[in-house]
Scaffold this motif. Structure first.
Motif, mmCIF file in Angstrom:
data_model
loop_
_atom_site.group_PDB
_atom_site.id
_atom_site.type_symbol
_atom_site.label_atom_id
_atom_site.label_comp_id
_atom_site.label_asym_id
_atom_site.label_seq_id
_atom_site.Cartn_x
_atom_site.Cartn_y
_atom_site.Cartn_z
ATOM 1 N N PRO A 1 -3.118 56.293 24.197
ATOM 2 C CA PRO A 1 -2.228 56.618 23.072
ATOM 3 C C PRO A 1 -1.984 55.376 22.212
ATOM 4 C CG PRO A 1 -1.060 56.782 25.178
ATOM 5 C CD PRO A 1 -2.464 56.411 25.486
ATOM 6 N N LEU A 2 -1.665 55.603 20.951
ATOM 7 C CA LEU A 2 -1.356 54.507 20.034
ATOM 8 C C LEU A 2 0.101 54.087 20.199
ATOM 9 C CD1 LEU A 2 -3.101 55.929 16.851
ATOM 10 C CD2 LEU A 2 -3.922 54.080 18.319
ATOM 11 N N MET A 3 0.338 52.804 20.025
ATOM 12 C CA MET A 3 1.700 52.269 20.092
ATOM 13 C C MET A 3 2.260 52.183 18.679
ATOM 14 S SD MET A 3 2.244 51.839 23.262
ATOM 15 C CE MET A 3 3.809 51.031 23.100
ATOM 16 N N PRO A 4 3.476 52.685 18.473
ATOM 17 C CA PRO A 4 4.073 52.578 17.136
ATOM 18 C C PRO A 4 4.407 51.124 16.818
ATOM 19 C CG PRO A 4 5.627 53.554 18.683
ATOM 20 C CD PRO A 4 4.337 53.376 19.421
ATOM 21 N N HIS A 5 4.215 50.738 15.558
ATOM 22 C CA HIS A 5 4.472 49.371 15.099
ATOM 23 C C HIS A 5 5.436 49.456 13.907
ATOM 24 C CE1 HIS A 5 3.748 45.407 13.365
ATOM 25 N NE2 HIS A 5 3.228 45.055 14.549
ATOM 26 N N ALA A 6 6.611 48.857 14.048
ATOM 27 C CA ALA A 6 7.669 48.989 13.036
ATOM 28 C C ALA A 6 7.269 48.442 11.666
ATOM 29 C CB ALA A 6 8.942 48.309 13.520
ATOM 30 N N THR A 7 6.620 47.292 11.623
ATOM 31 C CA THR A 7 6.253 46.714 10.322
ATOM 32 C C THR A 7 5.185 47.548 9.641
ATOM 33 O OG1 THR A 7 6.810 44.510 11.136
ATOM 34 C CG2 THR A 7 5.470 44.625 9.144
ATOM 35 N N ILE A 8 4.206 48.003 10.412
ATOM 36 C CA ILE A 8 3.168 48.856 9.837
ATOM 37 C C ILE A 8 3.783 50.173 9.374
ATOM 38 C CG2 ILE A 8 0.961 50.026 10.241
ATOM 39 C CD1 ILE A 8 0.288 47.829 12.281
ATOM 40 N N ARG A 9 4.769 50.689 10.106
ATOM 41 C CA ARG A 9 5.482 51.898 9.678
ATOM 42 C C ARG A 9 6.159 51.663 8.328
ATOM 43 N NH1 ARG A 9 9.086 52.821 13.716
ATOM 44 N NH2 ARG A 9 10.647 51.590 12.649
ATOM 45 N N GLY A 10 6.745 50.487 8.138
ATOM 46 C CA GLY A 10 7.370 50.163 6.857
ATOM 47 C C GLY A 10 6.370 50.168 5.713
ATOM 48 N N VAL A 11 5.162 49.664 5.971
ATOM 49 C CA VAL A 11 4.092 49.682 4.969
ATOM 50 C C VAL A 11 3.727 51.127 4.633
ATOM 51 C CG1 VAL A 11 1.665 49.092 4.551
ATOM 52 C CG2 VAL A 11 3.183 47.425 5.645
ATOM 53 N N ALA A 12 3.571 51.958 5.657
ATOM 54 C CA ALA A 12 3.210 53.363 5.465
ATOM 55 C C ALA A 12 4.303 54.103 4.684
ATOM 56 C CB ALA A 12 2.962 54.034 6.818
ATOM 57 N N ARG A 13 5.546 53.877 5.043
ATOM 58 C CA ARG A 13 6.658 54.532 4.347
ATOM 59 C C ARG A 13 6.698 54.141 2.868
ATOM 60 N NH1 ARG A 13 11.893 53.935 8.364
ATOM 61 N NH2 ARG A 13 11.479 55.797 9.636
ATOM 62 N N ALA B 1 12.670 62.307 -2.483
ATOM 63 C CA ALA B 1 12.125 62.490 -1.134
ATOM 64 C C ALA B 1 12.569 61.350 -0.223
ATOM 65 C CB ALA B 1 10.602 62.547 -1.196
ATOM 66 N N GLN B 2 12.825 61.683 1.020
ATOM 67 C CA GLN B 2 13.306 60.718 2.006
ATOM 68 C C GLN B 2 12.326 60.617 3.173
ATOM 69 O OE1 GLN B 2 16.302 58.965 1.689
ATOM 70 N NE2 GLN B 2 16.265 59.831 -0.374
ATOM 71 N N THR B 3 12.240 59.423 3.765
ATOM 72 C CA THR B 3 11.438 59.299 4.979
ATOM 73 C C THR B 3 12.160 60.028 6.106
ATOM 74 O OG1 THR B 3 12.471 57.180 5.504
ATOM 75 C CG2 THR B 3 10.367 57.110 4.329
ATOM 76 N N SER B 4 11.376 60.544 7.043
ATOM 77 C CA SER B 4 11.939 61.325 8.135
ATOM 78 C C SER B 4 11.456 60.782 9.479
ATOM 79 C CB SER B 4 11.542 62.797 8.005
ATOM 80 O OG SER B 4 11.917 63.511 9.169
ATOM 81 N N TRP B 5 12.360 60.133 10.190
ATOM 82 C CA TRP B 5 12.056 59.604 11.520
ATOM 83 C C TRP B 5 11.595 60.725 12.451
ATOM 84 C CZ3 TRP B 5 10.946 55.487 14.226
ATOM 85 C CH2 TRP B 5 11.097 55.518 15.607
ATOM 86 N N ASP B 6 12.275 61.871 12.430
ATOM 87 C CA ASP B 6 11.910 62.982 13.312
ATOM 88 C C ASP B 6 10.480 63.460 13.048
ATOM 89 O OD1 ASP B 6 14.391 62.952 14.523
ATOM 90 O OD2 ASP B 6 15.217 64.558 13.272
ATOM 91 N N LEU B 7 10.105 63.581 11.778
ATOM 92 C CA LEU B 7 8.744 64.021 11.450
ATOM 93 C C LEU B 7 7.715 62.946 11.801
ATOM 94 C CD1 LEU B 7 9.316 65.925 8.079
ATOM 95 C CD2 LEU B 7 9.055 66.871 10.396
#
Length: 177
Positions: free
Chosen positions: A74-86, A49-55
């Motif tokens: 609205p919530l602001m996207p956070h790159a480091t937190i996204r890395g944790v989630a991924r 399985a791969q992470t999907s930026w579009d999704l």
């Protein structure tokens, strides 16, 4: 000991490769509160399985549409937190489980703080579903997960969507402020 680990990894790889291809997800799964420390088995596991930026962007838009409709910012996207989630999403799909606690015993807050993110509060929604919209609908239908999405205190979000193709998607939403 290394031979045992290699053999286990090899058997896991072989089991994934010889498993029959699924035709559809058996239905969405959303995990309960982190305090419950419950582990839900996934019907499938895959290391492909791969992470999907579009999704991930689609999920961010779905979440922010809900917040704006409720009169929230609205919530602001956070790159480091996204890395944790991924990373957590990939781990759960690879090992076939859904839980707020990682295999190493870390909570969502511990995972975020260990990456150096300075936040006061951390929340997490996790889901497994056939597709991103089904995952979002299941999260919104769950009162606890809906409250996370609509909590006014949250300002940041990191969304990880791990796309397993015919195996479905694992979604991790980490919220912070």
């Amino acid at each position: 000991m290394p031979r045992v680990a290699f053999l286990s990894a090899l058997l896991l790889t072989v089991a994934v490769l010889v498993a029959p291809a699924p035709t559809a997800s058996p239905g969405p799964i959303v995990a309960g509160t982190p305090a419950a420390m419950v582990v839900y088995p996934l019907p499938y596991r895959t290391t492909a399985a791969q992470t999907s930026w579009d999704l991930e962007v689609t999920m961010l838009n779905l979440i922010n549409n809900e917040r704006v409709a409720a009169g929230l910012a609205p919530l602001m996207p956070h790159a480091t937190i996204r890395g944790v989630a991924r990373a957590h999403g990939r781990e759960m799909f690879a090992f076939g489980y859904l839980s707020h606690v990682s295999r190493s015993g870390l909570s969502p807050q511990q995972r975020v703080l260990r990456r150096g993110v300075r936040v006061r509060i951390v929340g997490e929604n996790i889901a497994y579903a056939a597709d991103i919209r089904e995952a979002h609908e299941a999260l919104m239908a769950s009162e606890a997960h809906r409250q996370n999405i609509l909590l006014p205190d949250y300002r940041l979000v990191g969304i990880g969507v791990v796309d397993g193709g015919t195996y479905g998607v694992v979604v991790v939403e980490n919220f912070g402020n």
